[in-house]
Design an enzyme around this catalytic site. Structure first.
Site, mmCIF file in Angstrom:
data_model
loop_
_atom_site.group_PDB
_atom_site.id
_atom_site.type_symbol
_atom_site.label_atom_id
_atom_site.label_comp_id
_atom_site.label_asym_id
_atom_site.label_seq_id
_atom_site.Cartn_x
_atom_site.Cartn_y
_atom_site.Cartn_z
ATOM 1 N N ASP A 70 0.497 -0.867 -0.103
ATOM 2 C CA ASP A 70 -0.367 0.122 -0.075
ATOM 3 C C ASP A 70 0.674 1.293 0.514
ATOM 4 O O ASP A 70 0.671 2.103 -0.843
ATOM 5 C CB ASP A 70 -0.839 0.310 1.484
ATOM 6 C CG ASP A 70 -1.953 -0.956 1.387
ATOM 7 O OD1 ASP A 70 -2.183 -1.799 0.167
ATOM 8 O OD2 ASP A 70 -2.175 -1.225 2.451
ATOM 9 N N TYR B 296 -8.673 4.634 -1.454
ATOM 10 C CA TYR B 296 -8.158 4.945 -0.590
ATOM 11 C C TYR B 296 -8.772 6.153 0.379
ATOM 12 O O TYR B 296 -8.027 7.111 0.315
ATOM 13 C CB TYR B 296 -7.427 4.344 0.406
ATOM 14 C CG TYR B 296 -7.173 4.100 2.193
ATOM 15 C CD1 TYR B 296 -7.605 2.966 2.844
ATOM 16 C CD2 TYR B 296 -6.504 4.984 2.579
ATOM 17 C CE1 TYR B 296 -7.777 2.694 3.998
ATOM 18 C CE2 TYR B 296 -6.475 5.184 3.675
ATOM 19 C CZ TYR B 296 -6.872 4.109 4.969
ATOM 20 O OH TYR B 296 -7.060 3.379 6.210
#
Length: 220
Positions: free
Chosen positions: A124, A218
């Site tokens: 990520d 996100y």
């Protein structure tokens, strides 16, 4: 916002962000530093050298040009100023730089070993393994050159400078501090994993998907 207002605000921001380094246990004594590029100016705000974290305030922050020359402030700039300045000169997309000696990330740097991408959190935030940069002595552009050369071909906002410790970059100083917090967290977790065996690297295609989602979808 004028240059004077921008510098004033960044002095406050950079002073506040140093508290995050102590909050997360990334620094001891007077080691470590945060800097921020002044938008639209060839200037940066950085921590002074050798000053206790308890004594840091907006007024103690110093302003230098992007060659590390003091422009504003009563104290000497951080001993890592030349490295930060080199990064800003050669990576125009970078708005913040952080250096710590956080123990687990620095242990990987001491080994000269990249942190493998074995966790979704690494994919990520770092987009793959967290790379190792070359050994370089403090005081001139050597560390900065090593940071830029290592990160130029990496999606990682963090580099483990060999036998020294982590440097992180970001679009602003807060993003660079976040990367510093996260590199220490994953360095610790992957160290624990290695005590149990050899963790498997995440497939490259999955890393790409995770990185894309986290960077672009996100959050709010």
């Amino acid at each position: 916002m004028g240059a004077v207002d921008s510098v004033k605000n960044l002095r406050q921001t950079v002073a506040d962000l140093h508290r995050e380094l102590t909050r997360y246990g990334l620094v001891i004594w007077t080691a470590g530093n945060v800097s921020a590029r002044v938008p639209g100016e060839d200037l940066m705000v950085i921590k002074p050298s050798g000053v206790s974290y308890d004594d840091l305030s907006p007024d103690t922050m110093v302003v230098t040009d992007l060659h590390g020359n003091l422009v504003e402030g009563d104290l000497a700039p951080s001993s890592d100023t030349a490295a930060h300045a080199y990064v800003y000169r050669h990576m125009p997309e970078v708005g913040g730089v952080v250096h710590t000696h956080s123990p687990y990330a620095t242990a990987w740097a001491a080994r000269g070993e990249p942190i493998p991408c074995v966790l979704t959190m690494i994919a990520d935030e770092f987009g793959g393994e967290i790379p190792v940069g070359p050994f370089a002595l403090i005081g001139d552009d050597s560390i900065g050159r090593g940071i830029v050369e290592t990160l130029r071909d990496s999606r990682s906002p963090a580099v483990l400078m060999r036998s020294h410790g982590p440097f992180t970059v970001g679009r602003d100083a807060r993003s660079a501090v976040k990367a510093a917090v996260m590199v220490e967290d994953v360095a610790r977790t992957v160290h624990f994993a290695h005590q149990l065996g050899t963790p498997a690297a995440i497939d490259a295609a999955a890393v790409d998907r995770l990185y894309e989602r986290y960077q672009n979808v996100y959050g709010q």
